[in-house]
Design an enzyme around this catalytic site. Structure first.
Site, PDB file in Angstrom:
ATOM      1  N   GLU A 168     -43.790  51.106  72.078  1.00 60.61           N
ATOM      2  CA  GLU A 168     -43.039  51.059  70.806  1.00 60.61           C
ATOM      3  C   GLU A 168     -43.569  49.869  70.027  1.00 60.61           C
ATOM      4  O   GLU A 168     -43.110  48.737  70.193  1.00 60.61           O
ATOM      5  CB  GLU A 168     -41.540  50.947  71.085  1.00 60.61           C
ATOM      6  CG  GLU A 168     -40.665  51.059  69.834  1.00 60.61           C
ATOM      7  CD  GLU A 168     -40.368  49.719  69.198  1.00 60.61           C
ATOM      8  OE1 GLU A 168     -41.002  49.409  68.156  1.00 60.61           O
ATOM      9  OE2 GLU A 168     -39.516  48.990  69.722  1.00 60.61           O
ATOM     10  N   ASP A 192     -32.580  54.327  66.173  1.00 59.06           N
ATOM     11  CA  ASP A 192     -32.159  53.250  65.274  1.00 59.06           C
ATOM     12  C   ASP A 192     -32.209  53.658  63.805  1.00 59.06           C
ATOM     13  O   ASP A 192     -31.780  52.886  62.941  1.00 59.06           O
ATOM     14  CB  ASP A 192     -33.051  52.020  65.472  1.00 59.06           C
ATOM     15  CG  ASP A 192     -32.651  51.215  66.695  1.00 59.06           C
ATOM     16  OD1 ASP A 192     -31.491  51.306  67.128  1.00 59.06           O
ATOM     17  OD2 ASP A 192     -33.512  50.481  67.227  1.00 59.06           O
ATOM     18  N   ASP A 229     -39.481  49.750  74.868  1.00 54.75           N
ATOM     19  CA  ASP A 229     -38.875  49.291  73.619  1.00 54.75           C
ATOM     20  C   ASP A 229     -39.325  47.864  73.325  1.00 54.75           C
ATOM     21  O   ASP A 229     -39.336  47.009  74.208  1.00 54.75           O
ATOM     22  CB  ASP A 229     -37.354  49.366  73.744  1.00 54.75           C
ATOM     23  CG  ASP A 229     -36.665  49.154  72.414  1.00 54.75           C
ATOM     24  OD1 ASP A 229     -36.905  49.944  71.489  1.00 54.75           O
ATOM     25  OD2 ASP A 229     -35.875  48.188  72.304  1.00 54.75           O
TER      26      ASP A 229
END
Length: 500
Positions: free
Chosen positions: A344, A399, A297
């Site tokens: 990511e 998200d 992430d």
């Protein structure tokens, strides 16, 4: 790393159904694996599995190495003799559709405490040899984590930098005294971790037998109030009083006009380099013991991080500061070999981020919900025809809104762009299926779709709204009946038709 053409489903284990208020690593997890197999999928993607704290976010854990006790299958503990039937009397009124983390904090911790008590007083002694081996094997992180959690409990839950100076600063005599005084608590913490890792290993083995690999997720940063920071303070930016001097976030973007002030401490890359990046080597080694692939992430933080002076009210007033990602990944690769990493690379992506990603051959990410914004949308990198083969495409992530919810709330410009691009005018109840098909038909090697999109659920099933806190985040659960055979059949047909 090369990923063969394939597909998978994103679902965090907390969202699994089950009788005790939150998803567990037991029968319903295996049932989900079975469903993935019937649906022709090859991957199950999860979010970070660490023990969550305030805000319940899996991206803010008390340890980058530990597992989340909430996920422990209590039924298995009863089968092992660690819990008795009477321990399940007077159950709380669990919501089958949402996780109540406050309820879990009280009730589940009590249950796990009882399980350890049964063991400590002679129950389930068939586990003793494995438990002792686990403690020895994982001591490098487990000892600090157990003492951290015991001290946190002894201090009424206060963060480590609010403890007395001798414990906060890890004076040897203070730590020795704490270990002696808190032995019972540290042993309980270690035993609970043993149960988590034992169950996760069993589940991962079951998934492998069904042809399902697991994509894990590690946040680039660790939580301020974590054993990682308390035990390795010199590798972050702190003052002598245990206060951070700078913290992490991102500048204003798609999700927030004031940016996102995450508040995580930032790495002191020079110190990490001086230690041969050992902390990172250990972290990736631990993750590779849990997962087949690892999604990082906020990968762009390995090229440069948005550094915000502490304290601050928003993330607006920050600056990009270079990181040592290239040196770190080189050291980790030399220690561990080829790294099965997904980068990511969303947000503000600059050439240095792309170079870091490409130098190590990491596949990046694309999100189709981001493909149709703006006036001249034809140059959007996330449009299906612009995707690269070495890429992982998502309809949306944890998200994002669900795809059905996104279409319901999309701007007229986004809807117009989609209609022009596809020569179609989808209804709200067909849009998620259409975007899923576009993801599967794309050239991206791996397509991943959140379960909510496969079930055609609206905004109520959204997992997280970035920049907010409250009981709407991280709480969504599906019911066992939602995994219908016809949904699996359609997904298998789509997977086979698109060569995945």
């Amino acid at each position: 790393m090369t990923i063969s053409r394939s597909s998978g489903v994103l679902l965090h284990p907390t969202s699994l159904p089950g009788p005790y208020g939150i998803g567990e690593l037991g029968a319903h997890a295996r049932a989900f694996v079975d469903w993935l197999s019937r649906a022709g999928q090859k991957y199950w993607q999860v979010m970070p599995l660490g023990p969550t704290g305030y805000g319940d976010s899996p991206y803010q854990a008390f340890s980058a190495f530990a597992g989340n006790p909430y996920l422990i299958d209590l039924t298995a503990l009863r089968e092992h003799g660690l819990l008795q039937d009477t321990d399940f009397n007077a159950l709380p009124d669990f919501n089958p559709d949402k996780v109540d983390f406050g309820q879990q904090y009280v009730w589940r911790n009590q249950m796990l405490g009882r399980a350890h008590a049964h063991y400590a007083f002679g129950g389930a002694q068939h586990l003793k040899a494995d438990f002792e081996a686990f403690k020895q094997q994982e001591a490098a992180w487990l000892d600090d984590y157990a003492l951290f959690m015991a001290l946190k409990d002894a201090h009424g839950g206060l963060p480590w930098n609010a403890w007395e100076a001798s414990t906060r600063d890890r004076h040897p005599e203070a730590l020795a005294a704490a270990r002696e005084q808190l032995t019972g608590t540290t042993e309980r913490v270690k035993f609970i971790q043993f149960l988590f890792f034992r169950q996760w290993t069993v589940l991962r083995r079951y998934a492998a037998e069904k042809g399902i690999q697991i994509i894990g997720d590690i946040p680039i940063f660790v939580a301020m109030d974590s054993s990682d920071v308390w035990a390795n303070r010199d590798q972050f930016y702190f003052d002598d009083q245990g206060q951070p001097t700078v913290v992490a976030g991102v500048p204003p973007d798609y999700f927030s006009e004031t940016g996102q002030l995450w508040g995580n401490p930032l790495y002191n890359w020079q110190v990490m380099q001086d230690t041969g990046f050992q902390w990172w080597i250990d972290r990736f080694r631990g993750s590779l013991n849990l997962f087949d692939l690892i999604r990082i992430d906020h990968f762009r933080g390995f090229a440069a991080s948005w550094e915000i002076p502490f304290p601050a009210e928003t993330a607006i007033h920050g600056q990009w500061v270079p990181a040592m990602g290239h040196e770190m990944f080189t050291a980790v690769r030399e220690a561990l070999g080829v790294l099965p990493i997904i980068a990511e690379d969303l947000g503000v992506i600059t050439p240095d981020v792309e170079k870091l990603r490409d130098d190590f051959g990491f596949p990046g990410m694309a999100v189709l919900q981001f493909a149709f914004g703006g006036g001249d949308f034809s140059v959007n990198d996330f449009l299906p025809h612009n995707l690269r083969e070495n890429q992982v495409v998502y309809t949306g992530t944890h998200d994002n809104d669900t795809t059905r919810g996104w279409w319901a709330h999309a701007s007229e410009q986004e809807k117009h762009n989609f209609r022009v691009y596809t020569s179609s005018d989808p209804a709200e109840d067909t849009f998620a299926a259409q975007l899923t098909r576009m993801a599967f038909e794309s050239r991206a090697a791996l397509a991943v779709v959140p379960l909510q999109d496969l079930l055609n659920l609206g905004t109520d099933a959204r997992m997280n709204l970035p920049g907010t806190t409250g009981d709407h985040n991280w709480t969504w659960r599906y019911r066992a009946a939602d995994l219908r055979p016809d949904v699996a059949s359609r997904l298998r047909e789509l997977t086979e038709a698109t060569g995945r």
